[in-house]
Design an enzyme around this catalytic site. Structure first.
Site, PDB file in Angstrom:
ATOM      1  N   ARG A  45      -4.666 -14.463   1.952  1.00  0.00           N
ATOM      2  CA  ARG A  45      -5.302 -14.382   0.632  1.00  0.00           C
ATOM      3  C   ARG A  45      -4.459 -14.980  -0.499  1.00  0.00           C
ATOM      4  O   ARG A  45      -4.924 -15.074  -1.636  1.00  0.00           O
ATOM      5  CB  ARG A  45      -5.663 -12.916   0.328  1.00  0.00           C
ATOM      6  CG  ARG A  45      -6.896 -12.471   1.089  1.00  0.00           C
ATOM      7  CD  ARG A  45      -7.122 -10.988   0.989  1.00  0.00           C
ATOM      8  NE  ARG A  45      -6.230 -10.248   1.881  1.00  0.00           N
ATOM      9  CZ  ARG A  45      -6.055  -8.932   1.844  1.00  0.00           C
ATOM     10  NH1 ARG A  45      -6.681  -8.216   0.934  1.00  0.00           N
ATOM     11  NH2 ARG A  45      -5.247  -8.340   2.690  1.00  0.00           N
TER      12      ARG A  45
ATOM     13  N   GLN B 191       8.273 -12.813  15.375  1.00  0.00           N
ATOM     14  CA  GLN B 191       7.134 -12.176  16.053  1.00  0.00           C
ATOM     15  C   GLN B 191       6.088 -13.279  16.222  1.00  0.00           C
ATOM     16  O   GLN B 191       5.443 -13.682  15.244  1.00  0.00           O
ATOM     17  CB  GLN B 191       6.585 -11.027  15.195  1.00  0.00           C
ATOM     18  CG  GLN B 191       5.464 -10.261  15.860  1.00  0.00           C
ATOM     19  CD  GLN B 191       4.695  -9.363  14.892  1.00  0.00           C
ATOM     20  OE1 GLN B 191       4.731  -9.557  13.671  1.00  0.00           O
ATOM     21  NE2 GLN B 191       3.991  -8.386  15.439  1.00  0.00           N
TER      22      GLN B 191
ATOM     23  N   GLY C 168       0.254  -6.306  15.325  1.00  0.00           N
ATOM     24  CA  GLY C 168       0.256  -4.996  14.668  1.00  0.00           C
ATOM     25  C   GLY C 168       1.658  -4.561  14.272  1.00  0.00           C
ATOM     26  O   GLY C 168       2.661  -5.106  14.729  1.00  0.00           O
TER      27      GLY C 168
ATOM     28  N   ASN D 155      -0.824   6.601   3.610  1.00  0.00           N
ATOM     29  CA  ASN D 155       0.427   6.156   4.215  1.00  0.00           C
ATOM     30  C   ASN D 155       0.899   4.923   3.465  1.00  0.00           C
ATOM     31  O   ASN D 155       0.183   3.920   3.399  1.00  0.00           O
ATOM     32  CB  ASN D 155       0.154   5.809   5.695  1.00  0.00           C
ATOM     33  CG  ASN D 155       1.319   5.094   6.340  1.00  0.00           C
ATOM     34  OD1 ASN D 155       2.481   5.352   6.016  1.00  0.00           O
ATOM     35  ND2 ASN D 155       1.011   4.193   7.270  1.00  0.00           N
TER      36      ASN D 155
ATOM     37  N   LYS E 264      25.613 -32.829 -22.918  1.00  0.00           N
ATOM     38  CA  LYS E 264      25.733 -32.692 -21.465  1.00  0.00           C
ATOM     39  C   LYS E 264      27.201 -32.745 -21.074  1.00  0.00           C
ATOM     40  O   LYS E 264      27.932 -33.584 -21.591  1.00  0.00           O
ATOM     41  CB  LYS E 264      24.949 -33.838 -20.815  1.00  0.00           C
ATOM     42  CG  LYS E 264      24.960 -33.841 -19.333  1.00  0.00           C
ATOM     43  CD  LYS E 264      25.044 -35.248 -18.766  1.00  0.00           C
ATOM     44  CE  LYS E 264      26.447 -35.610 -18.375  1.00  0.00           C
ATOM     45  NZ  LYS E 264      26.564 -36.868 -17.636  1.00  0.00           N
TER      46      LYS E 264
ATOM     47  N   ALA F 282      30.383 -44.821 -40.968  1.00  0.00           N
ATOM     48  CA  ALA F 282      28.975 -44.702 -40.566  1.00  0.00           C
ATOM     49  C   ALA F 282      28.475 -46.030 -40.002  1.00  0.00           C
ATOM     50  O   ALA F 282      28.910 -47.101 -40.431  1.00  0.00           O
ATOM     51  CB  ALA F 282      28.145 -44.286 -41.769  1.00  0.00           C
TER      52      ALA F 282
HETATM   53  C1  UD1 Z   1      -0.550  -0.678   7.037  1.00  0.00           C
HETATM   54  C2  UD1 Z   1      -0.588   0.719   7.653  1.00  0.00           C
HETATM   55  C3  UD1 Z   1      -1.428   1.621   6.765  1.00  0.00           C
HETATM   56  C4  UD1 Z   1      -0.845   1.672   5.373  1.00  0.00           C
HETATM   57  C5  UD1 Z   1      -0.697   0.261   4.814  1.00  0.00           C
HETATM   58  C6  UD1 Z   1       0.054   0.287   3.532  1.00  0.00           C
HETATM   59  C7  UD1 Z   1      -0.483   0.420  10.060  1.00  0.00           C
HETATM   60  C8  UD1 Z   1      -1.245   0.372  11.321  1.00  0.00           C
HETATM   61  N1  UD1 Z   1      -1.192   0.628   8.962  1.00  0.00           N
HETATM   62  O1  UD1 Z   1      -1.854  -1.167   7.021  1.00  0.00           O
HETATM   63  O2  UD1 Z   1      -1.481   2.942   7.293  1.00  0.00           O
HETATM   64  O3  UD1 Z   1      -1.651   2.449   4.520  1.00  0.00           O
HETATM   65  O4  UD1 Z   1       0.019  -0.570   5.745  1.00  0.00           O
HETATM   66  O5  UD1 Z   1       0.042  -0.968   2.960  1.00  0.00           O
HETATM   67  O6  UD1 Z   1       0.735   0.273  10.069  1.00  0.00           O
HETATM   68  N2  UD1 Z   1       3.037  -7.068   9.772  1.00  0.00           N
HETATM   69  C9  UD1 Z   1       3.823  -7.782  10.635  1.00  0.00           C
HETATM   70  N3  UD1 Z   1       3.396  -8.010  11.897  1.00  0.00           N
HETATM   71  C10 UD1 Z   1       2.203  -7.563  12.345  1.00  0.00           C
HETATM   72  C11 UD1 Z   1       1.394  -6.837  11.458  1.00  0.00           C
HETATM   73  C12 UD1 Z   1       1.838  -6.587  10.194  1.00  0.00           C
HETATM   74  O7  UD1 Z   1       4.929  -8.193  10.256  1.00  0.00           O
HETATM   75  O8  UD1 Z   1       1.896  -7.812  13.512  1.00  0.00           O
HETATM   76  C13 UD1 Z   1       3.493  -6.822   8.386  1.00  0.00           C
HETATM   77  C14 UD1 Z   1       2.616  -7.533   7.392  1.00  0.00           C
HETATM   78  O9  UD1 Z   1       3.186  -8.778   7.063  1.00  0.00           O
HETATM   79  C15 UD1 Z   1       2.658  -6.596   6.210  1.00  0.00           C
HETATM   80  C16 UD1 Z   1       2.877  -5.227   6.826  1.00  0.00           C
HETATM   81  O10 UD1 Z   1       3.374  -5.450   8.130  1.00  0.00           O
HETATM   82  O11 UD1 Z   1       3.773  -6.851   5.392  1.00  0.00           O
HETATM   83  C17 UD1 Z   1       1.619  -4.387   6.856  1.00  0.00           C
HETATM   84  O12 UD1 Z   1       0.668  -5.065   7.641  1.00  0.00           O
HETATM   85  P1  UD1 Z   1      -0.857  -5.041   7.276  1.00  0.00           P
HETATM   86  O13 UD1 Z   1      -1.626  -5.717   8.324  1.00  0.00           O
HETATM   87  O14 UD1 Z   1      -1.032  -5.469   5.874  1.00  0.00           O
HETATM   88  O15 UD1 Z   1      -1.121  -3.474   7.385  1.00  0.00           O
HETATM   89  P2  UD1 Z   1      -2.290  -2.709   6.762  1.00  0.00           P
HETATM   90  O16 UD1 Z   1      -3.512  -3.010   7.551  1.00  0.00           O
HETATM   91  O17 UD1 Z   1      -2.344  -2.909   5.315  1.00  0.00           O
END
Ligand code: UD1
Ligand code: MG
Length: 457
Positions: A17, A75, A80, A169, A351, A423
């Site tokens: 986004r 990663q 996740g 959370n 400068k 001058a």
């Molecule tokens: C996550 C939490 C949610 C919380 C929210 C707060 C989980 C399952 N959910 O959701 O409970 O309320 O954050 O903002 O943890 N990232 C990685 N690798 C991945 C996935 C994510 O590095 O495979 C990083 C993303 O770059 C981001 C952060 O982890 O900085 C959170 O990931 P995102 O997918 O935004 O989590 P949410 O769905 O917002």
């Protein structure tokens, strides 16, 4: 013995986004990549081991922030948050507590994290929660009748009743490494998003006979993540406002806090007055009683006590002494040093030069690669010719030298103490102590001269 601290920062997300070719965590907040703010906070907690999980644009992230973490762990696929943390397991210390931070949540404060860490021991894990007015999209904290946390449910997996819960959370968690190693393999991706959720650790920890503790953060700005440029701009304002409030409480006057931005690290003493539309970039140090006029831009510089910067003065990589006067419209370029009580007036560009105490360059001049002694006066329109198209040369000017208006000083050149330049001169040869130097053609006045007339038709 308390557990030592390891930190894992999740920063693998693409940030779709942001609509950008730049990884989200490299977008700047207050002049620094947002990830850099998070790494600074981690360092302020004295963590022994700092792992950053990268994905999209990993090479660029590592290239830009390389020195600031122990390791960048790739990663390859974003499966996740639990999967992301799992990538760092081989590099974590068994006798440590690991704190999970987020590269796109830059305003989290040290004290908030310390409160969370303070609640966790080797037989528990901690979750930072927050009560928010609009919990949409976030994981909800589920508690039993005793008020104990029992699980975290993601929006996409939540029932209507769970969606009504306002305690969410934040994502920030603290977990003993030994436990993390035992618990992470138990996380499965059987949920609406088919992702490995870090939030599943709550139920896994409880099933393992451990405690799950929560710490509540009452400041929503701290836990706000950035997903798009609108949110980035909003957090930028929040960050600026926080700095402004601190500055004003420490005795700095801001004509309008909404029109003053700090992009870097500024140290500003009490009784400094700052007018509107001023920007400070990089490392800026401003001593007491300095006045900064409207529209000034200062980058990597220090300004001495009592100095006045009149409107639209631009300074970069320079050291300005005490009680100096600059501008309006002065441009100070890198490598310049102004000694105390020096003056640079309007439309003066300087400068890589040193200007001695009490010396003045008041109007419309270019001074480059020059050294000026004390109490030198440089007249309007004076130019140092420091460049022959290939090499740069120096102009050395002694104490008490007077350079008349519109002089051209062709370097390499030395004008010794007390020298006086007429001058309009073009000066190419050394001027000895106390000499007057002329370098211009003499004026001739013609008597009885007739102006040309238009031809009659
Ligand atoms: C996550 C939490 C949610 C919380 C929210 C707060 C989980 C399952 N959910 O959701 O409970 O309320 O954050 O903002 O943890 N990232 C990685 N690798 C991945 C996935 C994510 O590095 O495979 C990083 C993303 O770059 C981001 C952060 O982890 O900085 C959170 O990931 P995102 O997918 O935004 O989590 P949410 O769905 O917002
Ligand atoms: Mg997600």
């Amino acid at each position: 013995m308390p557990l030592k601290l390891n930190v894992v920062v999740l920063a693998a997300g693409k940030g779709t986004r942001m609509a950008s070719s730049l990884p989200k965590v490299l977008h700047r907040l207050a002049g620094k990549p947002m990830l850099s703010h998070v790494l600074n906070t981690a360092h302020s907690l004295s963590c022994a081991n700092l792992q950053v999980v990268t994905g999209f644009g990993s090479e660029l992230v590592e290239q830009m922030l390389g020195g600031q973490a122990s390791r960048f762990v790739l990663q390859k696929e974003q499966l996740g948050t639990a999967h992301a943390v799992a990538q760092t397991l081989p590099y974590l210390d068994d006798d440590a507590l690991v704190l999970i931070l987020y590269g796109d949540v830059p305003l989290i404060r040290k004290s908030t994290l310390e409160a969370l860490l303070g609640k966790v021991d080797e037989n528990s894990m901690g979750v930072l929660t927050c009560n928010v007015s609009d919990p949409k999209g976030l994981g909800r904290i589920i508690r039993n009748q005793e008020g104990q946390i029992t699980s975290i449910v993601e929006e996409k997996d939540a029932t209507a009743e769970q969606k009504a819960i306002s305690e969410i959370n934040t994502g920030f968690m603290a977990i003993p490494v030994k436990r993390l190693k035992a618990w992470l393999p138990k996380v499965e991706a059987n949920n609406a998003q088919k992702e490995y959720y870090l939030t599943d650790l709550v139920e896994i920890a409880l099933a393992d006979g451990c405690h799950v503790v929560t710490s509540n953060c009452d400041n929503q700005q701290e836990i706000t993540g950035i997903n798009n440029r609108v949110q980035l701009a909003q957090l930028e304002r929040t960050y600026q406002q926080n700095m402004h409030t601190e500055l004003m409480n420490n005795g700095v006057s801001l004509a309008d806090p909404a029109r003053f931005d700090i992009r870097g690290n500024a140290t500003i003493a009490a009784d400094v007055e700052i007018d509107i539309n001023v920007i400070l970039e990089g490392e800026v140090n401003i001593a007491g009683h300095v006045k900064i006029g409207a529209g000034c831009i200062l980058k990597n510089c220090s300004i001495g006590e009592g100095t006045q910067l009149h409107p639209y003065t631009v300074i970069e990589d320079a050291v300005i002494g005490k009680n100096c006067q600059l501008g309006p419209f002065a441009r100070v370029r890198p490598g310049t040093e102004l000694k105390d009580s020096a003056k640079l007036g309007n439309f003066v560009e300087i400068k890589k030069s040193i200007v001695g105490e009490g010396s003045k360059i008041n109007h419309l001049s270019y001074v480059g690669d020059a050294e000026l002694g004390n109490n030198v006066n440089v007249g309007a329109g004076t130019i140092t010719c420091n460049y022959d198209g290939v090499n740069k040369f120096k102009t050395i000017i002694g104490n008490e030298v007077f350079v008349g208006s519109n002089a051209v000083l062709v370097a390499p050149l030395e004008i010794k103490d007390g020298g006086f330049i007429a001058a309009g001169s073009t000066i190419t040869k050394t001027v000895a102590k106390g000499q007057l130097a002329f370098g211009r053609s003499r004026q001739s006045n013609i008597d009885g001269w007739k102006r040309p007339e238009a031809k009659k038709k």
